[in-house]
Design an enzyme around this catalytic site. Structure first.
Site, mmCIF file in Angstrom:
data_model
loop_
_atom_site.group_PDB
_atom_site.id
_atom_site.type_symbol
_atom_site.label_atom_id
_atom_site.label_comp_id
_atom_site.label_asym_id
_atom_site.label_seq_id
_atom_site.Cartn_x
_atom_site.Cartn_y
_atom_site.Cartn_z
ATOM 1 N N ASP A 114 0.823 -1.208 0.000
ATOM 2 C CA ASP A 114 0.000 0.000 0.000
ATOM 3 C C ASP A 114 0.862 1.266 0.000
ATOM 4 O OD1 ASP A 114 -0.123 1.338 3.053
ATOM 5 O OD2 ASP A 114 0.460 -0.762 3.017
ATOM 6 N N TYR A 130 11.020 3.611 -0.112
ATOM 7 C CA TYR A 130 10.527 2.241 -0.230
ATOM 8 C C TYR A 130 9.341 2.178 -1.186
ATOM 9 C CZ TYR A 130 8.055 -2.040 1.090
ATOM 10 O OH TYR A 130 7.394 -3.245 1.073
#
Length: 283
Positions: A97, A120
């Site tokens: 997500d 990330y």
């Protein structure tokens, strides 16, 4: 079905090995820092399906090592997907997500625009883009808040801290769906079987635990199920600064996965009971 798994000791890779007869490759045999070598492994394999359960997951460290994270999370999955496309076999890839902005209160839908807020997330988005661009049959499974009886995760951290402390402060304004690694592994195996049967299936999907909860309430449920008397005080994210920005909204809409593959979102409380039972048996 011969399944080749990249990853061996991670949470999902461990569950895949427990649930099915797979060939799992650790860093000693398949280092994602060398995407070409990973692609060569696929080219020389007799596998029917490839699952990438390996990644650079040190979210905060990625802020300083984005180039390395990009090779592992971006370049390697793209190379794997191209190798699978050349062999005309399905490629399954785990994403996150974190590719979204992380704001609002509505569950993220597959069709929502991506806007990662940290290194990330940016590297994972690059991996997704590369997998799609490869042009082969693929399934990208975005998930969140993974936990299990293996490796390092929030459940094991809370249990460890509560061994010596009876009060903890835990973030309460980040909301998401804790997701059992065992449920992710089961979903991947089910998707792989269906993709082998129907070459027209695949795409990008969301798979997160339900119901949505804060980290603080997740901690409280851990202590409730383990009968530990620990006072959990909720604190805002601003009081727990980290190098990488964390999403406040990690809710995931799993509608398309259930529609296409008949796989519903997992009940994380049931998954937590299973994990805690395993941990108790291992002690």
């Amino acid at each position: 079905m011969r399944i080749l798994v990249f990853g061996k000791t991670g949470q999902v890779a461990t569950e895949l090995q427990q649930q099915a007869d797979v060939t799992a490759l650790g860093r000693d045999l398949a280092n994602l820092s060398d995407p070409a070598a990973c692609a060569a492994i696929i080219a020389g394999s007799d596998c029917d399906v490839v699952i990438n359960a390996a990644a650079y997951t040190a979210v905060d460290k990625a802020e300083e090592e984005e180039a390395q994270a990009q090779v592992i999370n971006g370049d390697a999955p793209a190379a794997m997907a191209r190798a699978c496309a050349l062999r005309d076999i399905p490629f399954l890839h785990i994403s996150t997500d974190y590719v979204f902005k992380g704001t609002g209160t509505d569950p993220w839908r597959v069709s929502d625009p991506t806007a990662p807020q940290n290194a990330y997330g940016r590297t994972k988005k690059l991996g997704e883009d590369g997998v799609r661009a490869a042009g082969g049959q693929h399934a990208i499974l975005r998930t969140s808040w993974v936990f299990s009886a293996h490796g390092n995760n929030f459940v094991k951290t809370m249990l460890r801290l509560s061994d010596t402390r009876d009060a903890l402060s835990v973030v309460n304004d980040q909301i998401g769906g804790p997701t059992p690694a065992g449920a992710i592994a089961s979903a991947l195996l089910d998707i792989a079987r269906q993709m082998k049967t129907d070459p027209d299936t695949g795409g990008t999907y969301h798979f997160g635990g339900t119901p949505a909860v804060s980290w603080a309430d997740f901690a409280r449920e851990i202590f409730t199920q383990t009968n530990r008397t620990v006072t959990v005080t909720g604190i805002p994210t601003a009081d727990y600064p980290t190098p990488a920005a964390r999403p406040l909204n990690s809710r995931m809409d799993g509608t398309t996965l259930e529609t296409d593959f008949g796989i519903p979102q997992p009940d994380w409380k049931t998954g937590l009971r299973d994990v805690l039972k395993t941990l108790e048996q291992d002690t």
